[in-house]
Design an enzyme around this catalytic site. Structure first.
Site, PDB file in Angstrom:
ATOM      1  N   GLU A  64       0.825  -1.202   0.000  1.00 31.73           N
ATOM      2  CA  GLU A  64       0.000   0.000   0.000  1.00 31.73           C
ATOM      3  C   GLU A  64       0.867   1.263   0.000  1.00 31.73           C
ATOM      4  O   GLU A  64       0.448   2.316  -0.489  1.00 31.73           O
ATOM      5  CB  GLU A  64      -0.934  -0.015   1.220  1.00 31.73           C
ATOM      6  CG  GLU A  64      -2.252   0.682   0.976  1.00 31.73           C
ATOM      7  CD  GLU A  64      -3.262   0.428   2.089  1.00 31.73           C
ATOM      8  OE1 GLU A  64      -2.930   0.636   3.265  1.00 31.73           O
ATOM      9  OE2 GLU A  64      -4.400   0.014   1.769  1.00 31.73           O
TER      10      GLU A  64
ATOM     11  N   HIS B 165       7.395 -27.288  -0.271  1.00 27.45           N
ATOM     12  CA  HIS B 165       6.600 -28.326  -0.930  1.00 27.45           C
ATOM     13  C   HIS B 165       5.484 -27.730  -1.777  1.00 27.45           C
ATOM     14  O   HIS B 165       4.516 -28.407  -2.098  1.00 27.45           O
ATOM     15  CB  HIS B 165       6.009 -29.267   0.118  1.00 27.45           C
ATOM     16  CG  HIS B 165       7.050 -29.947   0.937  1.00 27.45           C
ATOM     17  ND1 HIS B 165       7.540 -31.193   0.645  1.00 27.45           N
ATOM     18  CD2 HIS B 165       7.755 -29.526   2.018  1.00 27.45           C
ATOM     19  CE1 HIS B 165       8.469 -31.534   1.517  1.00 27.45           C
ATOM     20  NE2 HIS B 165       8.614 -30.528   2.362  1.00 27.45           N
TER      21      HIS B 165
ATOM     22  N   LYS C   8     -14.172   2.086  -2.867  1.00 29.43           N
ATOM     23  CA  LYS C   8     -15.054   2.456  -1.750  1.00 29.43           C
ATOM     24  C   LYS C   8     -16.241   3.264  -2.256  1.00 29.43           C
ATOM     25  O   LYS C   8     -17.376   3.034  -1.850  1.00 29.43           O
ATOM     26  CB  LYS C   8     -14.286   3.313  -0.735  1.00 29.43           C
ATOM     27  CG  LYS C   8     -13.315   2.566   0.138  1.00 29.43           C
ATOM     28  CD  LYS C   8     -12.788   3.508   1.236  1.00 29.43           C
ATOM     29  CE  LYS C   8     -11.557   2.954   1.915  1.00 29.43           C
ATOM     30  NZ  LYS C   8     -10.909   3.931   2.797  1.00 29.43           N
TER      31      LYS C   8
END
Lengths: 448, 448
Positions: B283, B304, B416
């Site tokens: 950010e 793995h 937003k």
């Protein structure tokens, strides 16, 4: 039911610099027909995972119900392909509080982190625990190390009857674990030799733990079968979900420079699905300098952490959202809330969640970041079975696109061999010399 | 004590194509002196987070011990910068089974996933729960939505005394939450206005929850102070850990094409540290088409899963390992183990873990993949305090390298606003029109 919406990956929506042209997608038609027929022929061989949905699960179901009756705790000892699938099924398909309120409680010992080992041991009662040791090779270091300690504890606590607390899932013939199981008469399930660890979730590797915690494995396989059916019939990339996923990611990667593939479910329960997919995608396709780096994210949490980067950082990503339409439970924002936040009034949490996803998608479209959305009507075994099979096939199919073998993992051996050498294992003396040659600590900074 | 070993990032070790030349590192000297003096001048302004280690924590400690006495559960309602720091402190610095056996149990309500909400509610007893609502702006959607429901439940369950169950951490003056707190006389802590969410862990945002679960926050701040001291004195990149981390990553990114930064601790307890760092890095630096994508991994588990890709995939990564020398608890592989696995005999789990790390590093050196290692002698508040401050300063410093503002997040607003529009919030009608313009569902595939 699952839906794939790939509108926002297309050039029509986000432009040609970042988006895929429909012509490009369709230009793969003939190539796909060719790969398709190759895959059909490979179904008994390298693509043997495609056969797993059709197996008889009677023995697994029977043994699982015995475990459910006899034990309160079920601990899987395994790592990578031996644990990620079971963990994914457990987290996706049981209630988030399963281990708080239901039995058998399910834990995984994957790492050799001693604190994790102790933490799991503190939560269980040995006398009421069944340990499922899972390793294809039968000799995975972490698994064998954890098993060796558990075996010792079992023998000390239970005595002669320790064997009843063990069930192995391993190769039907080869390896240390099989030999040990044979010698001591321990219950065992097979991992089909032609199925690699990361493609093994629909074998006993994933199905036994799933059945133990009460997941309807017949529904899981039914979903996988449905996906197999569609993908076996459809040669057209726009109608075959696995091929579509593969080609879109391949084009985004190789023609649009998207070397990162983000998977971002908007559902807490699906976070372990991303871990499972990460291994599938990375270990299968990450070779010869090719492959995308899978990145795990979670909505809406990572809107507050990663979306700044995804929107305005380098144009190196393709994002897959996973949306859930109906949650098992839901809550409504009450009516009597302060005026300043009244826009929330009467909305459910799942509505807010999914509207945040929509808002995020719109913002990404505006920034021309390619994103696709997989929507599940609900999180259930049937849908998860479809998704599992779809991603496995997409991965296998991608091997042909990248011209690499998606079923091997040659680059993993080197580190293991160095580790063996460092642990003084016989036959690795030369590797130890090589290590000393390679490894220096020259540039360092220490702060007390 | 922490050590940074960056030998394997250097060209000497892995070659000039992927490694950094010492000359390159040193060529930043004059530039760094300049940035250094700018930062010193900005410490009361944009770099105000540098002041947090010196705060008086009396009030926090006092209130935390009141909470510890009065309540059995402490639930943080917050998301992103308001939750990741506290979660990181909790997971790193309490025992893995804290919530199983110790009090107060700590939970976070970050997401608006209804199942997660219900899961947390099932685990607590409202009468014994303190809710800490944390939001800088005072109006974060997820936080306010969760708070609105909790408030309703509290009023119904507790009645008039519900206020005693709430503590707010928010801006000292602005926002809905502050106004609500003032109106109803709720206990509040301040988030310093000059400190952004992702730099706020060493304010009450992180310190109150930490103190509540019993973490020694004075030690945490002591570590941060120590790091501040070193970084305030040292202008030389090879002696200033924060600048070193910043410059190495910057050079790897901009001159060697490493657009991915992996952080891979070999310790279960440090996984949440990576989540905290992910936000900080992404950010702060992900803007103007620049920035690295942070990737979370865990050793040995991801050996793995991801190491195949890291070694043999695209050469697009720089990897940071975090190693722990001494674990709180440890276990030894017993002596009486079968011959085939006798090489494990007598080794502790932590030895195996750290030898796997060494083996992995050697394999990466062989493939010329740049990697650095941060070693902690143990996981304790002092060391974590040092790490926190080091990464915060490295991030702030990197802003100057990339020539971007590391303290804003402009690309987050768009999503937003679309979400507000979709929820019918007043004043967002035009945004809704824009949404309808942008958002189509044209290319879809559905499987029943």
């Amino acid at each position: 039911m699952i839906k794939i919406d790939y509108t926002n990956v297309m050039a029509e929506t986000i432009g040609e610099r970042d988006g895929i042209l429909r012509e490009e997608l369709l230009s793969f038609r003939h190539f796909i027909v060719d790969i398709h027929s190759k895959i059909q022929k490979e179904k008994e061989k390298k693509f043997f995972f495609t056969k797993l949905p059709y197996q008889d699960t009677y023995e697994i179901e029977e043994y699982a119900s015995y475990i459910r009756k006899e034990f309160d705790y079920f601990v899987l000892i395994g790592i990578g392909g031996s644990s990620l699938g079971a963990q994914m099924l457990f987290e996706s398909l049981t209630w988030l509080n399963h281990n708080h309120f239901d039995f058998p409680k399910f834990y995984v010992l994957d790492n050799v982190d001693p604190e994790k080992f102790e933490a799991v041991m503190e939560r269980i009662e040995i006398e009421k625990t069944c340990f499922n040791v899972v390793t294809k090779s039968g000799s995975t270091v972490e698994t064998i190390a954890n098993f060796a300690i558990v075996l010792d504890i079992l023998k000390q606590t239970i005595g002669k009857d320790y064997k009843k607390h063990l069930v192995f899932t391993t190769d039907p013939e080869k390896g240390f674990l099989r030999a040990f199981g044979n010698e001591h008469g321990i219950k065992m399930f097979d991992i089909p030799p032609k199925v690699g660890g990361r493609f093994s979730v629909l074998s006993a590797v994933g199905l036994l733990p799933a059945a133990v915690v009460g997941i309807k494995i017949d529904q899981l396989l039914k979903g996988a079968k449905k996906m197999d059916l569609i993908c076996s019939i459809e040669e057209h990339v726009e109608h075959n979900p696995a091929y579509l996923i593969a080609v879109l990611h391949y084009l985004a990667n190789m023609r649009r420079g998207k070397n990162i593939a983000v998977m971002m479910p908007y559902a807490q329960r699906l976070t372990a699905f991303v871990d499972w997919w990460r291994q599938l995608w990375a270990e299968s396709l990450g070779k010869d300098g090719l492959g995308q780096t899978p990145v795990k994210a979670l909505g809406t949490v990572d809107q507050h952490s990663q979306i700044q980067l995804y929107r305005d950082g380098p144009r190196d990503k393709i994002i897959t959202f996973i949306q859930v339409e109906n949650f098992e439970r839901d809550l409504k924002i009450p009516e009597n809330i302060p005026e300043e936040i009244s826009y929330l009034k009467g909305h459910t949490l799942s509505e807010i969640l999914n509207k945040e996803l929509l808002g995020t998608k719109a913002a990404l479209i505006k920034s021309k970041i390619p994103n696709l959305t997989i929507t599940l009507d609900e999180i259930n075994p049937y849908n998860i079975g479809m998704l599992i099979y779809m991603y496995e096939l997409a991965t296998g199919f991608s091997g042909y696109l990248y011209k690499i073998d998606p079923f091997d993992q040659p680059a993993v051996e080197e580190g293991k061999n160095f580790t063996y050498a460092l642990m003084g294992r016989e036959g690795f003396q030369q590797k130890l010399e090589e290590f000393k040659e390679l490894y220096k600590e020259k540039y360092k900074l220490e702060i007390q």
